[in-house]
Design a protein around this motif. Structure first.
Motif, PDB file in Angstrom:
ATOM      1  N   GLU A 188       0.838  -1.208   0.000  1.00  0.00           N
ATOM      2  CA  GLU A 188       0.000   0.000   0.000  1.00  0.00           C
ATOM      3  C   GLU A 188       0.869   1.254   0.000  1.00  0.00           C
ATOM      4  O   GLU A 188       0.589   2.216  -0.716  1.00  0.00           O
ATOM      5  CB  GLU A 188      -0.966   0.012   1.181  1.00  0.00           C
ATOM      6  N   ASN A 189       1.935   1.259   0.779  1.00  0.00           N
ATOM      7  CA  ASN A 189       2.852   2.403   0.786  1.00  0.00           C
ATOM      8  C   ASN A 189       3.478   2.615  -0.585  1.00  0.00           C
ATOM      9  O   ASN A 189       3.627   3.748  -1.045  1.00  0.00           O
ATOM     10  CB  ASN A 189       3.946   2.223   1.830  1.00  0.00           C
TER      11      ASN A 189
ATOM     12  N   TYR B 262       2.236   1.649  -3.554  1.00  0.00           N
ATOM     13  CA  TYR B 262       1.209   2.135  -4.483  1.00  0.00           C
ATOM     14  C   TYR B 262       0.951   3.629  -4.269  1.00  0.00           C
ATOM     15  O   TYR B 262       0.841   4.384  -5.239  1.00  0.00           O
ATOM     16  CB  TYR B 262      -0.095   1.346  -4.325  1.00  0.00           C
ATOM     17  N   GLN B 263       0.861   4.043  -3.028  1.00  0.00           N
ATOM     18  CA  GLN B 263       0.635   5.464  -2.754  1.00  0.00           C
ATOM     19  C   GLN B 263       1.813   6.295  -3.263  1.00  0.00           C
ATOM     20  O   GLN B 263       1.617   7.354  -3.857  1.00  0.00           O
ATOM     21  CB  GLN B 263       0.412   5.701  -1.256  1.00  0.00           C
TER      22      GLN B 263
ATOM     23  N   GLY C 153       0.085   7.130  -6.446  1.00  0.00           N
ATOM     24  CA  GLY C 153      -0.775   8.108  -5.793  1.00  0.00           C
ATOM     25  C   GLY C 153      -2.174   7.588  -5.512  1.00  0.00           C
ATOM     26  O   GLY C 153      -3.126   8.359  -5.430  1.00  0.00           O
ATOM     27  N   ARG C 154      -2.293   6.277  -5.352  1.00  0.00           N
ATOM     28  CA  ARG C 154      -3.606   5.676  -5.096  1.00  0.00           C
ATOM     29  C   ARG C 154      -3.436   4.366  -4.344  1.00  0.00           C
ATOM     30  O   ARG C 154      -2.333   3.830  -4.226  1.00  0.00           O
ATOM     31  CB  ARG C 154      -4.326   5.400  -6.411  1.00  0.00           C
ATOM     32  N   ALA C 155      -4.552   3.850  -3.844  1.00  0.00           N
ATOM     33  CA  ALA C 155      -4.547   2.544  -3.192  1.00  0.00           C
ATOM     34  C   ALA C 155      -4.363   1.451  -4.245  1.00  0.00           C
ATOM     35  O   ALA C 155      -4.681   1.638  -5.421  1.00  0.00           O
ATOM     36  CB  ALA C 155      -5.852   2.325  -2.433  1.00  0.00           C
ATOM     37  N   SER C 156      -3.883   0.323  -3.799  1.00  0.00           N
ATOM     38  CA  SER C 156      -3.702  -0.807  -4.716  1.00  0.00           C
ATOM     39  C   SER C 156      -5.045  -1.441  -5.052  1.00  0.00           C
ATOM     40  O   SER C 156      -6.017  -1.292  -4.317  1.00  0.00           O
ATOM     41  CB  SER C 156      -2.799  -1.862  -4.079  1.00  0.00           C
TER      42      SER C 156
END
Length: 98
Positions: free
Chosen positions: A70-71, A73-74, A78-81
């Motif tokens: 998740e980190n 992807y952010q 710039g978004r959730a997986s």
């Protein structure tokens, strides 16, 4: 000026691991390491070293592989997986840590 392959790897890995571009010293150091034969996987391992406060804050001890994904992807997108992407990469991390 276009980046070399190794320069591009350094920038992309900094963004993925730390959510920022490298400072000049880090950029030069890690590019030189890759040019000298360091593998991209070894570079990522170094960039995720929890001995560094910046890394420890972003990836605290005890964080699950899914939280790590998740980190990333952010930081990268710039978004959730998505579910499939998260599962795929969490499995890859599990395999690496065995």
């Amino acid at each position: 000026m276009a980046f070399t392959k190794n320069q591009t790897i350094v920038v992309e890995y900094y963004i993925a691991a730390l959510g920022r571009t490298p400072e000049q010293g880090g950029f030069d150091f890690w590019t030189t390491q890759l040019d000298a034969g360091m593998t991209p996987a070894a570079l990522m391992t170094q960039l995720l070293n929890r001995d560094f406060p910046e890394v420890a804050a972003r990836y605290p001890a005890g964080q699950t592989n899914v939280q790590t994904i998740e980190n990333f992807y952010q930081g990268v997108f710039g978004r959730a997986s998505d579910t499939a992407g998260s599962a795929y990469w969490a499995e890859k991390l599990t395999t690496l840590s065995e």
